[in-house]
Structure formats: structure tokens, C-alpha cells
Design an enzyme around this catalytic site. Structure first.
Site, PDB file in Angstrom:
ATOM      1  N   GLY A  24      11.514 -36.597   1.254  1.00 38.56           N
ATOM      2  CA  GLY A  24      10.967 -35.752   2.541  1.00 38.56           C
ATOM      3  C   GLY A  24      11.111 -34.307   2.245  1.00 38.56           C
ATOM      4  O   GLY A  24      11.935 -33.732   1.794  1.00 38.56           O
ATOM      5  N   GLU A  26      11.181 -31.587   4.096  1.00 44.51           N
ATOM      6  CA  GLU A  26      12.191 -30.690   4.751  1.00 44.51           C
ATOM      7  C   GLU A  26      13.676 -31.267   4.331  1.00 44.51           C
ATOM      8  O   GLU A  26      14.432 -30.309   4.139  1.00 44.51           O
ATOM      9  CB  GLU A  26      11.829 -30.756   6.238  1.00 44.51           C
ATOM     10  CG  GLU A  26      10.698 -29.931   6.377  1.00 44.51           C
ATOM     11  CD  GLU A  26       9.285 -30.760   6.581  1.00 44.51           C
ATOM     12  OE1 GLU A  26       8.332 -30.166   6.843  1.00 44.51           O
ATOM     13  OE2 GLU A  26       9.154 -31.793   6.182  1.00 44.51           O
ATOM     14  N   ASN A  28      14.435 -32.718   1.627  1.00 42.22           N
ATOM     15  CA  ASN A  28      14.976 -32.269   0.321  1.00 42.22           C
ATOM     16  C   ASN A  28      15.441 -31.081   0.314  1.00 42.22           C
ATOM     17  O   ASN A  28      16.506 -30.579  -0.369  1.00 42.22           O
ATOM     18  CB  ASN A  28      13.817 -32.529  -0.612  1.00 42.22           C
ATOM     19  CG  ASN A  28      13.149 -33.650  -1.164  1.00 42.22           C
ATOM     20  OD1 ASN A  28      14.269 -34.967  -0.506  1.00 42.22           O
ATOM     21  ND2 ASN A  28      11.862 -34.083  -1.486  1.00 42.22           N
ATOM     22  N   TYR A  94       2.536 -43.739   0.202  1.00 45.26           N
ATOM     23  CA  TYR A  94       3.225 -43.564   1.873  1.00 45.26           C
ATOM     24  C   TYR A  94       2.999 -44.558   2.889  1.00 45.26           C
ATOM     25  O   TYR A  94       1.813 -45.282   3.153  1.00 45.26           O
ATOM     26  CB  TYR A  94       2.698 -42.391   2.173  1.00 45.26           C
ATOM     27  CG  TYR A  94       2.697 -41.264   1.318  1.00 45.26           C
ATOM     28  CD1 TYR A  94       3.877 -40.429   1.256  1.00 45.26           C
ATOM     29  CD2 TYR A  94       1.852 -40.668   0.582  1.00 45.26           C
ATOM     30  CE1 TYR A  94       4.254 -39.485   0.247  1.00 45.26           C
ATOM     31  CE2 TYR A  94       1.958 -39.586  -0.374  1.00 45.26           C
ATOM     32  CZ  TYR A  94       3.206 -39.093  -0.288  1.00 45.26           C
ATOM     33  OH  TYR A  94       3.342 -37.869  -1.252  1.00 45.26           O
ATOM     34  N   LYS A 215       2.839 -20.359  -6.498  1.00 42.88           N
ATOM     35  CA  LYS A 215       3.246 -21.167  -7.717  1.00 42.88           C
ATOM     36  C   LYS A 215       1.926 -21.518  -8.469  1.00 42.88           C
ATOM     37  O   LYS A 215       1.182 -22.247  -7.948  1.00 42.88           O
ATOM     38  CB  LYS A 215       4.088 -22.678  -7.156  1.00 42.88           C
ATOM     39  CG  LYS A 215       5.218 -22.377  -6.584  1.00 42.88           C
ATOM     40  CD  LYS A 215       5.857 -23.558  -5.886  1.00 42.88           C
ATOM     41  CE  LYS A 215       5.039 -23.667  -4.652  1.00 42.88           C
ATOM     42  NZ  LYS A 215       5.833 -24.947  -3.969  1.00 42.88           N
ATOM     43  N   ASP A 247       9.988 -28.628  -3.607  1.00 42.97           N
ATOM     44  CA  ASP A 247      11.099 -28.380  -2.781  1.00 42.97           C
ATOM     45  C   ASP A 247      12.325 -27.981  -3.306  1.00 42.97           C
ATOM     46  O   ASP A 247      12.994 -27.016  -2.674  1.00 42.97           O
ATOM     47  CB  ASP A 247      11.458 -29.704  -2.064  1.00 42.97           C
ATOM     48  CG  ASP A 247      10.300 -30.539  -1.693  1.00 42.97           C
ATOM     49  OD1 ASP A 247       9.456 -29.826  -0.836  1.00 42.97           O
ATOM     50  OD2 ASP A 247      10.136 -31.727  -1.452  1.00 42.97           O
ATOM     51  N   ASP A 283      13.901 -37.377  -6.008  1.00 42.64           N
ATOM     52  CA  ASP A 283      13.634 -35.888  -5.355  1.00 42.64           C
ATOM     53  C   ASP A 283      14.802 -35.089  -5.584  1.00 42.64           C
ATOM     54  O   ASP A 283      14.713 -33.696  -5.431  1.00 42.64           O
ATOM     55  CB  ASP A 283      13.082 -36.009  -4.224  1.00 42.64           C
ATOM     56  CG  ASP A 283      11.649 -36.771  -3.932  1.00 42.64           C
ATOM     57  OD1 ASP A 283      11.343 -37.765  -4.775  1.00 42.64           O
ATOM     58  OD2 ASP A 283      10.768 -36.549  -3.328  1.00 42.64           O
TER      59      ASP A 283
END
Length: 311
Positions: A24, A26, A28, A94, A215, A247, A283
Site C-alpha cells: 500500500g 501510504e 509503505n 488488485y 522522477k 514509495d 515492497d
């Protein structure tokens, strides 16, 4: 979400063995900041089920405050299935529709949830989950502003969540309200039109942004503020799993920002944390401690110098 990660190199449609983890945008970032030594709180919703218990247990294990996370007895925890491969696009499935997270509402982001926060980080994924989640995100921005916290925003565009027009309608206004923006070159082009760096400068002049970090497609990153512009090439590392790099980059940048460091050092730390994450599966496996980050950064800088991340 609960992440089920297929064994390395095996396509998702052929995988029979999966490793359980957490994912996820946020969460992460919260895990990354907690491992780097910062106090971090994750505000979100999971189901009152075994998956939800596993998600919260993992966040607690990494030192993330989950006292304002809710467990929904009527909706399940979101699920993410994906494979892992360093040389081809990763297949991601997902399962968020009807999940507990999609019922996030403004009542969950009260003033007490933001007490003590210096920065509030959110991604564009959250407001794209549902109308109530979009309302919650707007309320979060307002309450963070009232609490004196800076707002950090990463669009994190996922086209499975909506059309380009829907992303522009929901996320474009949030970009203009953030103090710190961390976005991909392609995301700024989509959401604001024109070239990414021109879009970044427009945010600085027309929005609230103090700094915009772009980025780039070539894996370099550039920080742009009213005081100047700084560029950071990526560090030369072998890639095991590229998912989670953005993240990790955000966690590295925010850690430096919270410690009062300048953009040049913040970019270097962000690139370092991202380089560590892409060398490990999942992640979050590669998220370092502060000491691990500093050792890695010294090693990267002491080698042959920054170069391209291997794809």
C-alpha cells in the site's frame, strides 16, 4: 492491503506458491519512515478478518502507530496479488472494490489523528478508491493545514483505478494544495499537461508547493524549488523487484526533509533507499534503518559513482 507475492520469476497465471506480505503506497512510506527512526502513524481501514490482523501486525512490528486504523466487520481487507520479475512488466491484480479501505470517510481523519504530525503524506490512490475516500482526502488536507502539518503528495497514478480524465478531475486539485510533491515525469504530464519540469514550476508559482521532485523516465530525479534545481542520478544496483521503489524514494526524501537537510542530500538519500528496496523482493523487504541507509550511501558514493539502475 494484504500482498500475496508469487515466487520469483514465475508468471502470476502459473504461480502456485505465494509469500504473504503487506503493500500500500501510504503504508509503505510509513514503514520506511519508521525503520529510518521517525515516529509514523498510518490512518486507514482493513477488514476485521485474518488478513486485516496480519496487515496491522506487520505495521506494528515495524514500529508504525496504528492506533487510528479501523477494522471493518462488514467489509474485507483489500488484496493484492502480483508476480516479481526484474526484466519484464510485473503482473498486478488488485482486489479493492468493496474493501474496507474503499469505505474510508472524513470522520476517520479527525484532529486527534493528526496530533503531533509535522508532515502528512498521501497518494492519489486513496482518493481514487471511492467518492467517500476522495472526501476523506480533501478533509485530510484541510485538517493537516489547520494542524500546521506540511502536506506531501505522490500522485502514484494507477490506471486500473480510473480513466485519465478521472485522474485529472480528482487528483489535479490535490497537487495544487500540497507543500511537497513527489511525482513521476509521466504523471505530471498527464495531470497538468506539457513538460514535467514546466508543470513543476507552474505548481511552485500557482499552487502551494515549496518543492516539487520529478522522477524522470531515465531514472534520474530532480528537485525544483524557488531557490534552485538539483539533480540526482540513480545508483547502479541489480534489480530483483522494481515494485515499491517510488514509495521508498518518498520515505528517503521525507526522512531527510524532517531532519532539516537540503534538497541535494534529500535526493541522494531518496535514491539510496529506493536502490536498496529494488534489490529485495516485496515492497518493503529492502527498507533500511538509518544506519543501513548511511552505510549504503557511503558505499554507493565511494564506488564508481552513481549510474543507471539495471533493468
Amino acid at each position: 492491503m494484504l500482498l500475496m507475492l508469487a515466487e520469483p520469476g514465475i508468471p502470476l497465471d502459473r504461480a502456485v506458491a505465494f509469500r504473504r506480505s503487506v503493500a500500500g503506497a501510504e503504508s509503505n512510506v510509513a514503514q520506511g519512515l519508521a525503520r529510518l527512526g521517525h515516529w509514523a502513524r498510518w490512518i486507514g481501514r482493513v477488514g476485521d478478518d485474518a488478513s486485516g490482523e496480519a496487515v496491522l501486525a506487520q505495521l506494528r512490528a515495524d514500529g508504525v502507530d496504528v492506533s487510528h486504523a479501523e477494522m471493518d466487520p462488514a467489509a474485507p481487507t483489500g488484496l493484492l496479488l502480483r508476480d516479481s520479475h526484474p526484466a519484464r512488466p510485473v503482473d498486478v491484480q488488485y482486489h479493492r472494490t468493496g474493501s474496507a479501505a474503499s469505505f474510508l470517510g472524513p470522520e476517520q481523519v479527525g484532529e486527534d489523528a493528526l496530533a503531533g504530525a509535522r508532515v502528512v503524506h498521501v497518494s492519489g490512490i486513496t482518493p481514487m478508491l471511492s467518492p467517500s475516500a476522495a472526501h476523506a482526502t480533501r478533509a485530510l488536507f484541510e485538517r493537516a493545514r489547520a494542524a500546521g502539518a506540511a502536506i506531501s503528495f505522490d500522485p502514484n497514478v494507477r490506471r486500473k483505478l480510473g480513466t485519465d480524465h478521472e485522474w485529472m478531475r480528482v487528483v489535479n486539485p490535490l497537487l495544487r494544495e500540497a507543500d511537497l510533491v513527489l511525482a513521476g515525469e509521466d504523471e505530471l504530464e498527464l495531470l497538468l499537461g506539457g513538460g514535467a519540469e514546466e508543470a513543476a514550476k507552474a505548481l511552485l508559482s500557482l499552487g502551494r508547493a515549496r518543492t516539487v521532485v520529478v522522477k524522470r523516465r531515465d531514472l534520474t530525479s530532480v528537485a525544483i524549488s524557488k531557490d534552485g534545481q538539483w539533480t540526482q542520478p540513480p545508483f547502479d544496483v541489480p534489480v530483483t523487484d522494481p515494485v515499491g521503489a517510488g514509495d521508498a524514494f518518498a520515505a528517503g526524501w521525507l526522512s531527510a526533509w524532517l531532519r532539516g537537510l537540503g534538497p541535494e542530500r534529500a535526493l541522494a538519500e531518496a535514491a539510496c533507499v529506493a536502490a536498496l528496496v529494488v534489490q529485495a523482493p516485496s515492497d518493503t523487504d529492502g527498507l533500511p534503518t538509518a544506519a543501513g541507509r548511511d552505510r549504503a550511501l557511503a558505499a554507493f558514493r565511494g564506488g564508481s559513482g552513481p549510474g543507471r539502475v539495471h533493468r
